[in-house]
Structures are given as C-alpha cells and as structure tokens.
Scaffold this motif. Sequence first.
Motif, PDB file in Angstrom:
ATOM      1  N   TYR A  22       4.307  29.636  -3.023  1.00 12.58           N
ATOM      2  CA  TYR A  22       5.311  29.096  -2.099  1.00 12.58           C
ATOM      3  C   TYR A  22       6.575  29.956  -2.111  1.00 12.58           C
ATOM      4  CZ  TYR A  22       7.985  25.530   0.423  1.00 12.58           C
ATOM      5  OH  TYR A  22       8.733  24.857   1.350  1.00 12.58           O
ATOM      6  N   PHE A  23       7.019  30.346  -3.300  1.00  9.54           N
ATOM      7  CA  PHE A  23       8.211  31.185  -3.380  1.00  9.54           C
ATOM      8  C   PHE A  23       7.964  32.541  -2.728  1.00  9.54           C
ATOM      9  CE2 PHE A  23      11.111  34.233  -5.241  1.00  9.54           C
ATOM     10  CZ  PHE A  23      12.311  33.557  -5.204  1.00  9.54           C
ATOM     11  N   THR A  24       6.780  33.091  -2.925  1.00  6.78           N
ATOM     12  CA  THR A  24       6.457  34.390  -2.325  1.00  6.78           C
ATOM     13  C   THR A  24       6.547  34.330  -0.808  1.00  6.78           C
ATOM     14  OG1 THR A  24       5.013  34.958  -4.178  1.00  6.78           O
ATOM     15  CG2 THR A  24       4.675  36.165  -2.123  1.00  6.78           C
ATOM     16  N   ILE A  25       6.138  33.191  -0.230  1.00  3.71           N
ATOM     17  CA  ILE A  25       6.148  33.062   1.229  1.00  3.71           C
ATOM     18  C   ILE A  25       7.531  32.685   1.747  1.00  3.71           C
ATOM     19  CG2 ILE A  25       5.197  31.780   3.188  1.00  3.71           C
ATOM     20  CD1 ILE A  25       2.667  31.332   1.494  1.00  3.71           C
ATOM     21  N   PHE A  26       8.149  31.662   1.139  1.00  3.05           N
ATOM     22  CA  PHE A  26       9.356  31.063   1.701  1.00  3.05           C
ATOM     23  C   PHE A  26      10.636  31.395   0.935  1.00  3.05           C
ATOM     24  CE2 PHE A  26       5.881  28.169   2.997  1.00  3.05           C
ATOM     25  CZ  PHE A  26       6.005  28.303   4.367  1.00  3.05           C
ATOM     26  N   ARG A  27      10.523  32.088  -0.184  1.00  2.02           N
ATOM     27  CA  ARG A  27      11.682  32.533  -0.967  1.00  2.02           C
ATOM     28  C   ARG A  27      12.540  31.367  -1.448  1.00  2.02           C
ATOM     29  NH1 ARG A  27       9.463  36.688  -2.477  1.00  2.02           N
ATOM     30  NH2 ARG A  27      11.425  37.302  -3.477  1.00  2.02           N
ATOM     31  N   THR A  28      11.910  30.261  -1.731  1.00  2.00           N
ATOM     32  CA  THR A  28      12.619  29.114  -2.278  1.00  2.00           C
ATOM     33  C   THR A  28      11.647  28.293  -3.103  1.00  2.00           C
ATOM     34  OG1 THR A  28      14.096  27.262  -1.746  1.00  2.00           O
ATOM     35  CG2 THR A  28      12.181  27.564  -0.321  1.00  2.00           C
ATOM     36  N   VAL A  29      12.176  27.381  -3.899  1.00  2.00           N
ATOM     37  CA  VAL A  29      11.357  26.543  -4.769  1.00  2.00           C
ATOM     38  C   VAL A  29      10.834  25.341  -3.987  1.00  2.00           C
ATOM     39  CG1 VAL A  29      11.425  25.049  -6.809  1.00  2.00           C
ATOM     40  CG2 VAL A  29      12.564  27.276  -6.859  1.00  2.00           C
ATOM     41  N   LEU A  30       9.587  24.987  -4.205  1.00  2.00           N
ATOM     42  CA  LEU A  30       8.993  23.810  -3.578  1.00  2.00           C
ATOM     43  C   LEU A  30       9.410  22.573  -4.360  1.00  2.00           C
ATOM     44  CD1 LEU A  30       6.971  22.437  -1.620  1.00  2.00           C
ATOM     45  CD2 LEU A  30       5.183  22.930  -3.312  1.00  2.00           C
ATOM     46  N   VAL A  31       9.947  21.591  -3.655  1.00  2.00           N
ATOM     47  CA  VAL A  31      10.308  20.319  -4.280  1.00  2.00           C
ATOM     48  C   VAL A  31       9.458  19.217  -3.672  1.00  2.00           C
ATOM     49  CG1 VAL A  31      12.653  20.991  -4.903  1.00  2.00           C
ATOM     50  CG2 VAL A  31      12.213  20.026  -2.650  1.00  2.00           C
ATOM     51  N   THR A  32       9.326  18.117  -4.400  1.00  2.00           N
ATOM     52  CA  THR A  32       8.438  17.043  -3.955  1.00  2.00           C
ATOM     53  C   THR A  32       8.887  16.455  -2.624  1.00  2.00           C
ATOM     54  OG1 THR A  32       9.701  15.432  -5.270  1.00  2.00           O
ATOM     55  CG2 THR A  32       7.800  16.459  -6.310  1.00  2.00           C
ATOM     56  N   LYS A  33      10.201  16.496  -2.353  1.00  2.00           N
ATOM     57  CA  LYS A  33      10.715  15.921  -1.108  1.00  2.00           C
ATOM     58  C   LYS A  33      10.241  16.694   0.122  1.00  2.00           C
ATOM     59  CE  LYS A  33      14.995  15.945  -2.742  1.00  2.00           C
ATOM     60  NZ  LYS A  33      14.870  15.953  -4.194  1.00  2.00           N
ATOM     61  N   SER A  34       9.782  17.925  -0.095  1.00  2.00           N
ATOM     62  CA  SER A  34       9.354  18.740   1.045  1.00  2.00           C
ATOM     63  C   SER A  34       7.844  18.890   1.108  1.00  2.00           C
ATOM     64  CB  SER A  34      10.015  20.119   0.975  1.00  2.00           C
ATOM     65  OG  SER A  34       9.643  20.816  -0.201  1.00  2.00           O
ATOM     66  N   PHE A  35       7.098  18.028   0.390  1.00  2.00           N
ATOM     67  CA  PHE A  35       5.643  18.134   0.402  1.00  2.00           C
ATOM     68  C   PHE A  35       5.074  18.058   1.814  1.00  2.00           C
ATOM     69  CE2 PHE A  35       4.341  16.753  -4.166  1.00  2.00           C
ATOM     70  CZ  PHE A  35       4.798  17.978  -4.631  1.00  2.00           C
ATOM     71  N   GLY A  36       5.570  17.110   2.616  1.00  2.00           N
ATOM     72  CA  GLY A  36       5.043  16.940   3.962  1.00  2.00           C
ATOM     73  C   GLY A  36       5.238  18.172   4.812  1.00  2.00           C
ATOM     74  N   MET A  37       6.468  18.697   4.796  1.00  2.00           N
ATOM     75  CA  MET A  37       6.765  19.886   5.601  1.00  2.00           C
ATOM     76  C   MET A  37       6.064  21.115   5.053  1.00  2.00           C
ATOM     77  SD  MET A  37      10.753  19.431   6.601  1.00  2.00           S
ATOM     78  CE  MET A  37      11.199  18.990   4.941  1.00  2.00           C
ATOM     79  N   ALA A  38       5.958  21.189   3.705  1.00  2.00           N
ATOM     80  CA  ALA A  38       5.262  22.327   3.109  1.00  2.00           C
ATOM     81  C   ALA A  38       3.797  22.319   3.521  1.00  2.00           C
ATOM     82  CB  ALA A  38       5.390  22.279   1.590  1.00  2.00           C
ATOM     83  N   GLY A  39       3.195  21.111   3.540  1.00  2.00           N
ATOM     84  CA  GLY A  39       1.801  21.013   3.962  1.00  2.00           C
ATOM     85  C   GLY A  39       1.617  21.458   5.401  1.00  2.00           C
ATOM     86  N   ASP A  40       2.532  21.027   6.282  1.00  2.00           N
ATOM     87  CA  ASP A  40       2.472  21.455   7.684  1.00  2.00           C
ATOM     88  C   ASP A  40       2.604  22.967   7.793  1.00  2.00           C
ATOM     89  OD1 ASP A  40       2.140  18.922   8.591  1.00  2.00           O
ATOM     90  OD2 ASP A  40       4.247  18.602   9.128  1.00  2.00           O
ATOM     91  N   ALA A  41       3.577  23.520   7.050  1.00  2.00           N
ATOM     92  CA  ALA A  41       3.827  24.956   7.139  1.00  2.00           C
ATOM     93  C   ALA A  41       2.628  25.755   6.655  1.00  2.00           C
ATOM     94  CB  ALA A  41       5.073  25.315   6.323  1.00  2.00           C
ATOM     95  N   LEU A  42       2.083  25.352   5.504  1.00  2.00           N
ATOM     96  CA  LEU A  42       0.972  26.116   4.938  1.00  2.00           C
ATOM     97  C   LEU A  42      -0.288  25.982   5.781  1.00  2.00           C
ATOM     98  CD1 LEU A  42       1.497  25.383   1.138  1.00  2.00           C
ATOM     99  CD2 LEU A  42       2.087  27.461   2.388  1.00  2.00           C
ATOM    100  N   SER A  43      -0.486  24.810   6.420  1.00  2.00           N
ATOM    101  CA  SER A  43      -1.682  24.633   7.246  1.00  2.00           C
ATOM    102  C   SER A  43      -1.527  25.303   8.607  1.00  2.00           C
ATOM    103  CB  SER A  43      -1.989  23.141   7.421  1.00  2.00           C
ATOM    104  OG  SER A  43      -0.901  22.473   8.050  1.00  2.00           O
TER     105      SER A  43
END
Length: 692
Positions: free
Chosen positions: A88-109
């Motif tokens: 996640y950091f390699t792609i988005f240059r930030t730390v993944l937090v639990t509050k962003s799970f939904g958006m992270a899932g959308d982004a990665l998919s």
Amino acid sequence: MMRRYSTWDILRPLELFLCSFLWLELIYRLFCVERFFDRGLLYILLFSIPAALLYTILSSVWNKKGNLIAAGILLSLTTLWYMIQSVYFTIFRTVLVTKSFGMAGDALSNYWRETLAGIGKTIPCLLLLALPLILFFLLRGRLTLPVRVDAPELLSLVGGIAVFHLLAVLCLNLPSTDLLTTKDLYRGILLPDVAASRFGVMTTLRLDVSQSLFGADIPDDDVFLPDDDRSSSASGDSSEDIPPETVYQPNILDIDFETLITKETNSTLKGMHQYFASREPTLQNEYTGMFKGKNLIMLTGEAFWIGAIHPTYTPTLYKLANEGFVFKNFYNPLWWYSTIDGEYAHCTGLIPSNQSKNSSFKITGMNKNSMYFCMGNMLAMEGYPTTAYHNHTHSYYSRHLSHPNMGYDYYGVGAGLDVKKSWPESDLEMMEKTIPQALAGQKPFHNYYMTVSGHMNYNFIGNAMSMKHKAEVADSGLSEAAQAYLACNMELDKALEYVLAELEAAGELENTVICMSGDHYPYGLDGTGAIDELTSPGTENDLIEKYRSSLILWCGGMNEPVVVEKPCSSIDVIPTLCNLFGLEYDSRLIIGRDILSTAPGLVPTNKFCYVSELGKYYSNTSTFVPNEGVTVPDGYVEQTYKEVQRMVSYSSRILFNDYYRKIGLLPGQKFVPVPKAKTSVETAPAASSPQE
C-alpha cells in the motif's frame, strides 16, 4: 515432582515473537520510512516487548497442537499486515489505516494494474518480511510450548505486559525539542505516517483501532483558541501592508457571533463560535471582483504537478501557468486518502480529516452537509448553470453523493458521460463532449472537472494515454517513467488546447477563467528517479519540496501576468476565487486564505510540516529552515505551528458538526443576517449531537 517445561521453554515463543516483530519493523522501516536511524527505534523496541508477551500468552494456553496453530495464525496474520502495508505504501505513499479499508479496497480493485505493479516493486521487501514466517514453519516444533502454561507463569507474562507497557508510556515523556512531541503524537489525533516512523507499524495499528473505537484525545477548546498576544498577521490581513489612502473592507458576512456564543450550550460549538469570531478576516483588494460575471472552468487535475508543465511537450499548460496569475510558491500536499482528499481541499478550502472511516467528501455527501462556499453552490446563487464531470466511474469515491451536494449537476462514466473505455480515460474526449454544450447554453456558466488522464502507472504498457503520446516524447532524453508521465499529461494539455480553441471560436475566451490545481503530486513516480529528473536533485526526499506544484489561474482578458511569491496551497483556491468573482463570503470561515490578499501565506502538510513567508518547518527533524536574509522573531516557529494545529482541528470540526448549516449558511440560499433586536432562542443555530 518434575515440571513439565523449563523456563527456557517459556522464553521460546517470546523470543520468536519479539525477534519477528523487530525484524518486520526494521524491514518495513528500511523500505518505507524516510529516516531509519532515530529515536523511533527505541519506541519500536519498547512497544514490541509487551506485544510479544501478549502473543506469547495467546499461543501458550492450549495443548501442543493448539499452541502451534495459534502461533502460526498470529505470525501469519502479522506478517500479512506488514506485507499489505508495504504494498500500500509503495502504491499510495502513505500508511493504510483501518478507517480507510473501504476506500483502499475500492482503489486496489479498480486500479488492479497499479496493485500488481506495486506488488512487483515490493517483492524484495516482501521476501524479507516473509523470513520469520518461513523460519517458524521450518522450526515450528522448537519455537512453541509443548503444553499449556501454568497459572503462575501466565500471571508473570501478564505482569510483564503491564510493566513493559508502562515503561514504554513513561518514556514518551523523555525530553524533546520537537513541537510535535512523542506524547502528543501517541495520545492526539493519529498522523499515520509519522506514527509508523515514531512507534512502528504494530503500535500504529493499535492506536488506529483505539481511536476508531474510542476517539482521539482532543485538547480542550481553549488550547486551539488564538493567542491573546498574537499579531493580526498570524492568520489575517496586516493593515500596515496597505497604503494609507486605500480603504478595503473585510470579506465577511454579518454573522452575529456574540449572540451565538451567548446562547450556545454545547461546548464544542461555543468554542467554534469563539474561534471564528476572533479570526482575522482577509480584506478585499485590488483584485476583488476582477472576474465578476465571467465563466469559470475549474479542474482538479489527476496527479497534475509542476513536472507536467513543459514548453515543448505541454505548451498549453505552460501558457496557462505563465500568462495568468503566476504562483511561484504553490504547494499541493498529499493528504490522508489520496485523490479524494486532494479534490476536497481544492473544492472546499478545508483540510480533509482522517478521523472517519469515510473520506471527508463522502461524509458531506452522505450527510448532506452545507458546503456553502463551494463554487458550485456560490455561483448557482448568482444564476450560473453549474455542472461537474468526471471521466471515470461516476460513483467512484462516492462523487455521485458529494458533487451534487456542492451544487452541481454531476455526470460521470455510467451516469450521463459517455467516453471510450480505456485506462485511463481521455481528458480530451471529456472536453469534446461537454464544452460545446456549455457554450451553447446559458452564460455565464461554471463547469467543474475531475480529470483522469494523468493517472499512474507511468509506463508504456498499461497506461493508454502514455501509449497514445509515446512517440511525441521519444526524443526527450528522459527516463521511461518521466516520459510516460509527460506523455499522459499531454492528453490533459490537448484537452485544454481544445477548450481554448472552442472558447475563442465562440467569442468567450476573454470572458472565461480557467483554474486548475492537482489532487496530489505523482507519487507513482517515487522510487523511479523521475521526480528529481523533472524538477531538481533531492526533491523526492524533501518532505515539503516534493509537494511544490503549480496553480493555474488564467483568464483570456488578462493583459499581462501577475506574479505571486506568497506561499499558498490548494486550500487557498476557494477564497481566492470568491474574492476574484466578487462573491459575498466570510473569509473567517474558510481555513484557506485569499492568496491575493495581504494575509501572510501558510501551507500546512499532513505531517504538520509547514511553509510560511519566513521559511519551512520540517516536523521529522523538528527543524525550521529560514529563508535567506530573514530574521525569525522569538516564538514565531511555535506560534505558527500552533496555527497549523488550529487549521487542521477546525477543518474537522466544520465537517463533523455541519457548522455552516448551524450558523445559518444554507446552500442555494444567500445569507440573510437575523436582526440583532429580533434574535431569539428559536432563531439560534441548532446544537444537537455534534461530534467532537
């Protein structure tokens, strides 16, 4: 009677987990943290010990097989979390937090190509992260307890957790010259990237989950109220910069803060009323109303950044950036949730919050917050037709909720905007399908665009826009990544070239303003060398300079460029436009400031670094670097840092309390002050259940 296990047996799982934690933290730190050697290593060690003791307990209360399975599951899940964080950091240059799970899932998919490329780039890190798990499975019989631990030893392990955790917490109070103290970082609003650097990934996860469940330890309201002795230049206009013969009025609305404060019973809202009442407004200036009655085409450019502006390859971008208002010190910080947060800052003048599982924009759309000062709502009140477009999936990041709430008729792919399917889609095609419609309709008009052609990955394999313009950049002498970035932005350049041609043909060129800021810097170029290649050596590793960008603010009716040296950022765009279009707004209620006013510039970032007119503050080293030839007054660095804290805090409070609505600012309705003599309890703003 013989014991069933020895002390060494009890220590084996503890050593397994402690060594594994330290290895995982060090590998992540090596690949994903800008500074390897600092005091963060001490806190990682201190907080890893109680975590290892907890894992030891969880894998020592079963029989031999149960202990082995428990240890394997715990170590596997932990290793997976570090791997996910690294990718996640390699792609988005930030730390993944639990509050962003939904958006992270959308982004990665949705961006599966970027995900696969990110995994590919991270393979060396992933292999090293896997070593403890591999060793565990090879030596699993020797690393776990063969029997259930007895109660005395179990109590000793529990006591060890308490002792070592207390020791770690006490060490948070070690002397420090940092403005962002370790104690404040641990207990205050979570700054994920800084926390991962200071405490490690595991402790950041614990703090993240804790704050999601119980909230952050927010200071009392009076901590964020302006200092009594601060100068007016701290946040508003300085009258001594204005010639004595010129009298400019403040950009404010007639809001009766005194009555609001008196009648408010909720402490959070009362503190907000006090803060905004005390905040210095910016004054109208020689540019007030300069664009009144003109068309506005406003864009948030996907990964648009200073490196995209080139006289040969992107001549239209170069023209627009250098022939209108020319902002020499414009920054576009990367916020918590990447694109959608950058768009939020650009469109609202507020700093996005990371204190919710949803992005700030999604919250406004779901809750129908009053986004009174967005240009869609502001210009709609002036009679403009206001339309927004996005040439990717219309509902991505819930724009189908947020953008109508800003006052726009909104169209995207799948909802009224039909563009050829590709990745990424064409900005030029979006303009070809929307600009003629605007020019044929009512004027003046306001169109807003979120572009996509500049999206990563920056190569000539999976990026349709880069491939489209590959031949045109082949002789540039740049690396592949730099060429691909320029190439995909050539589609944005062609789009704006088309816009200018259509405006001129329709006789609207001199009557149209074009304003564009990026959503974030092109973090897809990190690690390729292209950022330094397109700017200057050392830019990528500079926590502030990598965010230096360009704000396009251009009108065909401008006779000559206006050069602006003031530090400014994307949150300053909305108040600047409000002033230029002669709109009635309250500069105290927008966290950004009118760039063209005499108010000093101040640019905050997500790590609480900042740029001011006197220099730059780096939170990672707690260092203020003054500009050449300036004298920094005593207390200035600390006072300005406190102002940055206020900007972040009150942006969140505006969002979570729907503050504009509570003080009577309703979208689509011009503000009408309540006569003071008739103010009553019934007309006071509602204060029901605000969030802290």
